[in-house]
Each structure stands twice: as structure tokens, then as C-alpha cells.
Design an enzyme around this catalytic site. Structure first.
Site, PDB file in Angstrom:
ATOM      1  N   TYR A   4      44.734  35.225  32.401  1.00  0.00           N
ATOM      2  CA  TYR A   4      43.950  36.139  33.181  1.00  0.00           C
ATOM      3  C   TYR A   4      44.378  36.060  34.562  1.00  0.00           C
ATOM      4  CZ  TYR A   4      39.836  38.722  34.865  1.00  0.00           C
ATOM      5  OH  TYR A   4      38.751  39.409  35.480  1.00  0.00           O
ATOM      6  N   ASP A  29      48.855  30.679  39.318  1.00  0.00           N
ATOM      7  CA  ASP A  29      47.386  31.145  39.459  1.00  0.00           C
ATOM      8  C   ASP A  29      46.465  30.032  39.310  1.00  0.00           C
ATOM      9  OD1 ASP A  29      44.894  31.952  39.429  1.00  0.00           O
ATOM     10  OD2 ASP A  29      45.419  33.805  38.114  1.00  0.00           O
ATOM     11  N   LYS A  78      37.181  30.107  43.185  1.00  0.00           N
ATOM     12  CA  LYS A  78      36.267  29.696  42.645  1.00  0.00           C
ATOM     13  C   LYS A  78      35.808  28.500  43.501  1.00  0.00           C
ATOM     14  CE  LYS A  78      36.845  31.677  38.354  1.00  0.00           C
ATOM     15  NZ  LYS A  78      37.987  32.282  37.340  1.00  0.00           N
TER      16      LYS A  78
HETATM   17  C1  LIG Z   1      38.430  33.589  37.581  1.00  0.00           C
HETATM   18  C2  LIG Z   1      39.939  33.829  37.631  1.00  0.00           C
HETATM   19  C3  LIG Z   1      40.568  34.814  38.096  1.00  0.00           C
HETATM   20  C4  LIG Z   1      39.895  35.890  38.832  1.00  0.00           C
HETATM   21  O1  LIG Z   1      39.084  35.593  39.862  1.00  0.00           O
HETATM   22  P1  LIG Z   1      37.625  36.349  40.274  1.00  0.00           P
HETATM   23  O2  LIG Z   1      37.224  35.559  41.433  1.00  0.00           O
HETATM   24  O3  LIG Z   1      36.965  36.531  39.094  1.00  0.00           O
HETATM   25  O4  LIG Z   1      38.212  37.726  40.704  1.00  0.00           O
HETATM   26  C5  LIG Z   1      42.122  34.845  38.340  1.00  0.00           C
HETATM   27  N1  LIG Z   1      42.673  34.124  37.777  1.00  0.00           N
HETATM   28  C6  LIG Z   1      42.248  33.078  36.983  1.00  0.00           C
HETATM   29  C7  LIG Z   1      43.198  31.931  36.565  1.00  0.00           C
HETATM   30  C8  LIG Z   1      40.770  32.609  37.001  1.00  0.00           C
HETATM   31  O5  LIG Z   1      40.386  31.765  36.279  1.00  0.00           O
END
Ligand SMILES: *Cc1c(COP(=O)(O)O)cnc(C)c1O
Length: 432
Positions: A149, A244, A272
Site C-alpha cells: 500500500y 516506502d 506516521k
Molecule cells: C500508511 C501508509 C501510507 C499512507 O499514509 P497516509 O498518511 O495514510 O496517507 C503509505 N505507505 C505505507 C507503507 C503506509 O503504511
């Protein structure tokens, strides 16, 4: 309908009203508990390792607001710093010294990052990094992995993890084919599939983006050699490698998964934890690539609230806490104890499970395993997971309401919390 032991009348009332006001009653899909059955509990406050709902129930929380709360919720140092910052105003829309401070901390910590740009969410960071990959290479195709994701931008909603996986959605309506026609996918941990994509699309692939440790189709580790293999393949084909690390940054180690595994990508995304519970994202990497970002270069990307002083403050305070010696040893040992306790409780009560942990991240699937990719993860017994989740909730343990999300621990979780969690799991699992 909901539970026999939890008092949930206020949660039910609020959630019923919410469903008339907001789609599904939530601001983000997985929170609605759709895949685990039953209704969500509505939180009132959080502190340390705990959350309290509006009916007064207390939970040991393993979601940690989906990752940011690695020092525990509402840590006094973070809250104190925010109180002081608040008096200076909530947003500047102008350069702010706190951006320098956090940028320097991120650059010092994360091996791939020589320059960084702050944004407001992980989604935004991933959208921008994709534009940058394309701008730098002059190529349009990208490779992502099934079940990973990278936020909800159009280009990434192909075989995506997190809520898309949780709800079992096909690729989302509203995403034009043209937006995803340059998004190629491969199974996670499958180097041969990636190699084949490079061979089929010579000189067309801008880069490869991945979660270096997967958390968005459940917890999945990279196989030995997978990250190294991607580093070699991208170099061989003149493409960029992008980690990511929105979830794994400052969680798998202070320098992220890239530090832990000793593989340095060209670009990385963060989010995060670096916002300490306020909305933040960031992307960064090699200075020659980052110099393409406006106004240093021609690649446009901007944000009214980007570099927000409150978010910078919470991020700085959080990273300072994480710098204390022994942080990651403590997280790793505690999470391993939890993970091994859960697996043992499940096996001793006759269930087939697999799973594991790394640093402050863990997961357990109701399948024989091993789980190397999203297809493997989907063999988990989701109905059983749903019952396990509800049983744990009733015993005061708040797990992510989806099999396809990793679990998170924090510095605030104690040995006693872990013991209580494993005891609760044994009770729930023996009744399943
Ligand atoms: C949470 C997450 C996102 C998206 O971040 P948001 O702040 O929810 O837009 C993208 N990549 C990874 C790996 C994530 O865990």
C-alpha cells in the site's frame, strides 16, 4: 449483536449517528471493522499503551494510531513540546526553523536521504515521489508489488494492500485506466517476476517502489536477497529504487528498514512516526534527484500546511525519545515475546498459525505458511481472525481490525501488558 461482555451502548449510539453523517461512519475505511464483523468502539482518549472508549472500557492498544504512537500515546515530552509550540501559532506558511531541525534529524538517520521535502501524509509523499521518479528518469512505468500500500492516489490503486485488501475490493471505480496503465505489478519476494517486467519494458521503467517490510497485507518480511536483488536490477536497468518507509521508518530501526537490511534505495518516503501523531509525510533521497523538486528544480509539488510547526514539533520530540540508547533492543525483545506468546497460545489450543515480528512490528496469520506474499496471506482463515479479533476486544485488547494489517508495539507497553495479552489470546483461542 456486538458483544456479550463489553458495555458498548455509547459507542453504538455515536457510530449509528456517524453513519448518517459520513460514508460508513468513518474518516478512513478499516476503522469501521467491516472485515472483522461487529461494530467499532469509539475512542474517547489515549495515553501510553492504552486507549479508553466512550463507554469507559480500557484497551491495551496494538494499533498505536496505525504507527505514529511508537513512544506510547500522548507522551508527556511530546505533549509538553506541543503546548509550548502552540503559543507561537498553529501554522506559518513561511520558512520555520523547526523544519531545519527535523530535516537534519531525518537526514542523519536515514541512509538514503540527503535532502528531504515535508508534506502532510504518506499518500502525498508517495504521490510526489512517483512524480519525481518519472521526472528524473524521463520514463513513465513503475513497478509495485501486490498487497503493498502506498496511499490512495490513483496510480497506486492496483492490487493495493491495507483497506483495499481488507475490504476485498477490486481496483477502485473512479480510477481511470490511463492513471494505472503505467503501473506494473509483481508478487512480493519474486525477483524473477521483476526481472521479467524489466526485460519486457526495456528503457521504460522509471523505478520500483515497495514496502521493505510489508505491513499492509499483514506482516511479511523480505526474503534473504530480495532487497539486494532489487537494488541490483534497478541499477542494471537505469531505474530508481524507492523504499516506502511510511510505516517502517523509525520503527524497524532508527534508520528504518534500509538501515536494518543494509540496502540503500535512491529515494524514500516517510510519514506516521515522524509526525509524532500529527499529520505529516516526507520524501527524500539523493541530492541530485531531490534537486529536481521546485523551486530548486522544475518538478512541481507544494502544500499550504507542509512543514507545519506543530507537526514538526511533535516529530522532533518523538525522534528525540527514540534516540535514547536501548530503544530498539527493548522494542524488539518485547515484540518477540508477544509474537512468540501468541503463536504458542494458538498452537497449543489446536490452531494452525504462522507469523513473526521484527523490532516493533508483528503479525499472525491463521494459515500454515510461510507467508511470502499477498496470495499466501489470503489463505489465512479470515472468519477465524474476525472471531479472534472480537474475543480479544471483549477482553480489553485492541488489535488492528483486519488480518491484512501489521500489529504495532510501543515503548509504553510493559511486560505485564504482554502477559495479559497472551493470556487473553489463550482464552479466546481455546474457545474458538
Ligand atoms: C500508511 C501508509 C501510507 C499512507 O499514509 P497516509 O498518511 O495514510 O496517507 C503509505 N505507505 C505505507 C507503507 C503506509 O503504511
Amino acid at each position: 449483536m456486538v458483544s456479550t461482555t463489553l458495555k458498548t451502548s455509547k459507542s453504538e449510539e455515536i457510530f449509528a449517528a456517524a453513519q448518517k453523517l459520513m460514508p460508513g461512519g468513518v474518516s478512513s475505511p478499516v476503522r469501521a471493522f467491516k472485515s472483522v464483523g461487529g461494530q467499532p468502539v469509539v475512542f474517547d482518549r489515549v495515553r501510553g499503551a492504552y486507549a479508553w472508549d466512550v463507554d469507559g472500557n480500557q484497551y491495551i492498544d496494538y494499533v498505536g494510531t496505525w504507527g505514529p504512537a511508537i513512544c506510547g500515546h500522548a507522551h508527556p515530552d511530546v505533549i509538553g513540546a506541543l503546548h509550548d509550540a502552540l503559543d507561537k501559532g498553529t501554522s506559518f506558511g513561511a520558512p520555520c526553523y523547526l523544519e531545519n531541525v527535523l530535516a537534519e534529524m531525518v537526514i542523519d538517520a536515514v541512509p538514503s536521504i540527503e535532502m528531504v521535502r515535508f508534506v502532510n501524509s504518506g499518500t502525498e509523499a508517495c504521490m510526489a515521489v512517483l512524480r519525481l521518479m518519472r521526472a528524473f528518469t524521463g520514463r513513465e512505468k513503475v513497478i509495485k508489488f501486490e498487497g503493498c500500500y502506498h496511499g490512495h492516489a490513483d496510480m497506486f490503486l492496483v492490487k493495493a494492500g491495507s483497506g483495499v485488501a481488507t475490504l476485498g475490493l477490486p481496483d477502485s471505480p473512479g480510477v481511470p485506466k490511463t492513471a494505472t496503465s503505467n503501473t506494473l505489478t509483481a508478487p512480493y519476494n519474486d525477483l524473477e517476476a521483476v526481472k521479467a517486467l524489466f526485460e519486457e519494458n526495456p528503457e521504460e521503467i522509471a523505478g520500483v517502489i515497495l514496502e521493505p517490510v510489508v505491513g499492509n497485507s499483514g506482516f511479511i518480511l523480505p526474503d534473504a536477497g530480495f532487497l539486494e536483488g532489487l537494488r541490483e536490477l534497478t541499477q542494471e536497468y537505469g531505474a530508481l529504487l524507492v523504499f516506502d518507509e511510511v510505516m517502517t521508518g523509525f520503527r524497524i530501526s532508527y534508520g528504518g528498514a534500509q538501515e536494518k537490511f543494509g540496502v540503500t534505495p535512491d529515494l524514500s518516503t516517510l510519514g506516521k512516526i515522524i509526525g509524532g501523531g500529527l499529520p505529516v509525510g516526507a520524501y527524500g533521497g539523493r541530492a541530485d534527484i531531490m534537486s529536481m523538486v521546485a523551486p530548486a528544480g522544475p518538478m512541481y509539488q507544494a502544500g499550504t500546511l507542509s512543514g507545519n510547526p506543530l507537526a514538526m514539533t511533535a516529530g522532533i520530540a518523538t525522534l528525540e525519545l527514540l534516540q535514547k540508547p536501548g530503544t530498539y533492543e527493548q522494542l524488539d525483545a518485547m515484540t518477540k515475546k508477544l509474537s512468540e506468546g501468541l503463536l504458542q497460545a494458538a498452537r497449543e489450543t489446536g490452531h494452525t498459525v504462522c507469523g513473526g515480528s521484527l523490532s516493533a512490528m508483528f503479525g499472525m496469520f491463521f494459515t500454515e505458511g510461510p507467508v511470502h506474499n499477498y496470495d499466501d496471506a489470503k489463505t489465512s482463515d479470515l472468519a477465524k481472525f474476525g472471531k479472534f479479533h472480537r474475543g480479544m476486544l471483549e477482553r480489553g485488547i485492541y488489535l488492528a481490525p483486519s488480518q491484512f494489517e501489521a500489529g504495532f508495539t510501543s515503548l509504553a507497553h510493559t511486560d505485564e501488558d504482554i502477559d495479559r495479552t497472551v493470556t487473553a489470546a489463550r482464552e479466546v483461542l481455546s474457545a474458538l
